[in-house]
Design a protein around this motif. Sequence first.
Motif, PDB file in Angstrom:
ATOM      1  N   VAL A 103      16.596 -17.336  17.013  1.00 15.89           N
ATOM      2  CA  VAL A 103      16.197 -17.600  18.408  1.00 15.89           C
ATOM      3  C   VAL A 103      17.414 -18.065  19.203  1.00 15.89           C
ATOM      4  CG1 VAL A 103      14.665 -18.919  19.922  1.00 15.89           C
ATOM      5  CG2 VAL A 103      13.880 -18.209  17.646  1.00 15.89           C
ATOM      6  N   GLU A 104      17.712 -17.320  20.284  1.00  8.62           N
ATOM      7  CA  GLU A 104      18.886 -17.619  21.104  1.00  8.62           C
ATOM      8  C   GLU A 104      18.609 -18.794  22.037  1.00  8.62           C
ATOM      9  OE1 GLU A 104      20.071 -14.888  24.453  1.00  8.62           O
ATOM     10  OE2 GLU A 104      21.832 -14.586  23.171  1.00  8.62           O
ATOM     11  N   GLN A 105      19.646 -19.630  22.251  1.00 10.24           N
ATOM     12  CA  GLN A 105      19.489 -20.752  23.175  1.00 10.24           C
ATOM     13  C   GLN A 105      20.720 -20.857  24.077  1.00 10.24           C
ATOM     14  OE1 GLN A 105      18.633 -25.492  23.041  1.00 10.24           O
ATOM     15  NE2 GLN A 105      17.874 -24.349  21.275  1.00 10.24           N
ATOM     16  N   ASP A 106      20.468 -21.135  25.341  1.00 15.02           N
ATOM     17  CA  ASP A 106      21.550 -21.278  26.319  1.00 15.02           C
ATOM     18  C   ASP A 106      22.217 -22.646  26.132  1.00 15.02           C
ATOM     19  OD1 ASP A 106      23.230 -21.166  28.467  1.00 15.02           O
ATOM     20  OD2 ASP A 106      21.668 -20.814  29.980  1.00 15.02           O
ATOM     21  N   ILE A 107      23.537 -22.654  25.980  1.00 15.86           N
ATOM     22  CA  ILE A 107      24.238 -23.942  25.824  1.00 15.86           C
ATOM     23  C   ILE A 107      25.032 -24.305  27.080  1.00 15.86           C
ATOM     24  CG2 ILE A 107      24.358 -23.858  23.285  1.00 15.86           C
ATOM     25  CD1 ILE A 107      27.312 -22.876  23.644  1.00 15.86           C
ATOM     26  N   THR A 108      24.808 -23.515  28.177  1.00 12.36           N
ATOM     27  CA  THR A 108      25.522 -23.808  29.436  1.00 12.36           C
ATOM     28  C   THR A 108      25.117 -25.170  30.015  1.00 12.36           C
ATOM     29  OG1 THR A 108      25.462 -21.421  29.814  1.00 12.36           O
ATOM     30  CG2 THR A 108      26.262 -22.787  31.622  1.00 12.36           C
ATOM     31  N   PRO A 109      23.809 -25.518  30.013  1.00 11.32           N
ATOM     32  CA  PRO A 109      23.414 -26.819  30.597  1.00 11.32           C
ATOM     33  C   PRO A 109      24.046 -28.017  29.889  1.00 11.32           C
ATOM     34  CG  PRO A 109      21.493 -25.396  30.310  1.00 11.32           C
ATOM     35  CD  PRO A 109      22.629 -24.719  29.609  1.00 11.32           C
ATOM     36  N   THR A 110      24.391 -27.889  28.589  1.00  8.83           N
ATOM     37  CA  THR A 110      25.019 -29.031  27.896  1.00  8.83           C
ATOM     38  C   THR A 110      26.549 -28.881  27.867  1.00  8.83           C
ATOM     39  OG1 THR A 110      24.592 -27.899  25.783  1.00  8.83           O
ATOM     40  CG2 THR A 110      23.040 -29.616  26.417  1.00  8.83           C
TER      41      THR A 110
END
Length: 457
Positions: free
Chosen positions: A345-352
């Motif tokens: 499952v892909e997760q966006d790490i831009t917000p962190t």
Amino acid sequence: IAARLPPRLEGRWVSTGCEVRPGPEFLTRSYLFYTNRLFKALQFYYWDPSCRDPSYSLVIKGKLRLRQASWITRGATEADYHLHKVGIVFHSQKAMREVASWINQTSGEGCRGFLPPGRSWAPGALYEVLSAKTERDCTAALGFAMHELSLVRVERHFQPLLQPQQSGSRLVEELYLGDIHTDWGERLHYRPTGYQRPLQSALHHVHPCPACGIISRADEHHPPILPARAALPMQLSGSWVSTHCEVRPAVLFLTRYFTFHGNNHTWEGHYYHYSDPLCRQPTFTIYASGHYSQGIPSSKVRGGTELAFKVTQARVTPMDQVTVVMLNSSEPGSCGLAGSWSAGVEQDITPTNGCLALGIKLPHTEYELFKTEQDTQERSLLYIGERPTDGSSPDSPDKRPTSYQAPLIQCAAGSEEFSNYISLKYVGRKDANGIEALKPLPVAFLLFIALLFLRWD
């Protein structure tokens, strides 16, 4: 692809073209291994990135003993080597003057009189720069070390015959030797954990290879002069993909897939990471995107183009349980949504602002070196700057690479390379023969290498 363990080295191995080492240094290599463990290695150095203007040649003689399989770089064999002698042949007065001044400036007492000032160049003269017998070693000034021989891997694969009237395939053997440290000051004592561009067997190499025959026939007095090649303008637009499983220092195995949009200078890249040297056991995938600057010709590495890349967004997909556990135990707020990672499952790490556990910082700028070339089958190749060996990132202009990684090949959806790549990525996890189908690395070790991990390979 099959890897021979232990590798069989007997015979001659040659460069398939002009090689670029950090510095930059331009060279070709021709290494001959005998059945009694002795070897004779020829390194030909040049003033230019096309390997047409020779500077000097080194003749390196010694003995090599293969040891055990490497526990650090999986799929490699560790080796011990002992140098008996190293000689140098100059191909011009200019080369002689330059090398003599390096040796006189940086060497100890035993080397100071290596070449008396004003000595005129004698074509064909061989000067000894290292002798085990007399314990004289004047090679440090040249940045010379043969630690590449301490890590060895031989791969065999079959090249399909391209001519319409022929069927079947041709054996190709490649010799991977240890990588050269990107920092000149470190290279004399660095023990490799990755590889440099492979040499190919003089008998069993990819065809056509105009450079192979020229290099295998050369000797220290007659260095190879490679055929002239047309300089290509930098054409980045399109999609580019790894041609094989790539190995990085600090034990990372990966394949890369990039798309560059020339109209608005944006790019996106996929980095598929694996735990094995055949790229069959995925560990995690990174998707990154951003924009890049207009390229300017490199003043340091002739033939290269300097670019700056901005990484503004990234997403991570853990592919095995080990990575899931590592990401879920990372500090809250440092890598995506804490505790919410699951395999596939892909997760966006831009917000962190990236992912601390994987060493990814966002936004992030890298100072890059690019080069495009055509291979002998007129396919377009893209060379991207070599990553710093210490695992850091080229995040300032003074850390810009001076050498290249393995080339990417241009692909379009539906082409042979692309469909092979997609099947490799999704299907090629098992190996019928069980070749090197190794278990995932333990969490502690994966964490350790993840912290060394390069920002966006």
